[in-house]
Design an enzyme around this catalytic site. Structure first.
Site, short mmCIF file in Angstrom:
data_model
loop_
_atom_site.label_atom_id
_atom_site.label_comp_id
_atom_site.label_asym_id
_atom_site.label_seq_id
_atom_site.Cartn_x
_atom_site.Cartn_y
_atom_site.Cartn_z
N HIS A 47 0.83 -1.20 0.00
CA HIS A 47 0.00 0.00 0.00
C HIS A 47 0.87 1.26 0.00
CE1 HIS A 47 -3.74 -2.26 1.71
NE2 HIS A 47 -3.36 -2.69 0.53
N GLU A 49 0.86 3.76 1.87
CA GLU A 49 1.33 4.16 3.20
C GLU A 49 2.64 3.45 3.54
OE1 GLU A 49 -1.69 3.13 2.37
OE2 GLU A 49 -3.25 4.25 3.42
N CYS A 73 -6.01 1.25 5.68
CA CYS A 73 -6.51 -0.04 6.14
C CYS A 73 -5.89 -0.35 7.52
CB CYS A 73 -6.15 -1.14 5.13
SG CYS A 73 -4.41 -1.58 5.10
N CYS A 76 -1.98 -0.72 7.46
CA CYS A 76 -1.29 0.57 7.34
C CYS A 76 -1.46 1.39 8.62
CB CYS A 76 -1.80 1.34 6.12
SG CYS A 76 -1.33 0.53 4.58
ZN LIG Z 1 -3.20 -0.29 3.70
#
Ligand SMILES: [Zn+2]
Length: 132
Positions: A47, A49, A73, A76
């Site tokens: 991701h 992040e 999420c 993250c």
């Molecule tokens: Zn994430």
């Protein structure tokens, strides 16, 4: 300055860690990954992040804010909390009903990290590539 580490060292640490992890998981991964997941992108990508945190251009992220398109999420959220960030600013909470988002919000609240929506003033950005 005692905890200062150049970015290149951090990236090398990350690459070495990822390689060690890959070797250790090699034997058990076939039993952990369902075959129909192998052809999707989801188990291969990281991701934004994680990418931002691992490739930061500073010694650490303590006290920094993170600006994201989608609400982070749960995975993250753990990274953001562990990085010592102070605030999460998001553009869209598209998956607000999902377990991942609910867990992320719960963790941010427990860690006392505020999160807020960023309402843009403009709805589009026009990029002119030719000026004639
Ligand atoms: Zn994430």
């Amino acid at each position: 300055m005692s905890n200062y580490r150049p970015l290149s060292l951090l990236n090398n640490d990350y690459k070495v860690f990822a390689k060690i992890l890959a070797f250790r998981l090699e034997e058990v991964i076939p039993s952990l990954v369902n075959l129909d997941q192998l052809d999707t992108k989801y188990i291969y990508v990281c991701h934004a992040e994680l990418n931002a945190i691992m490739n930061k251009n500073s010694a650490d992220l303590k006290g920094c804010s993170i600006y994201v398109t989608l609400f982070p999420c749960n995975e993250c959220a753990k990274l953001i909390i562990q990085a010592g960030m102070k605030e999460v600013v998001y553009l869209c909470d598209k998956y607000h009903g999902s377990l991942e988002t609910q867990a992320a919000k719960r963790m941010f609240k427990q860690a006392k990290i505020p999160f807020r929506e960023f309402p843009p003033k403009e709805t589009e950005v026009v990029l002119k590539l030719k000026s004639v």
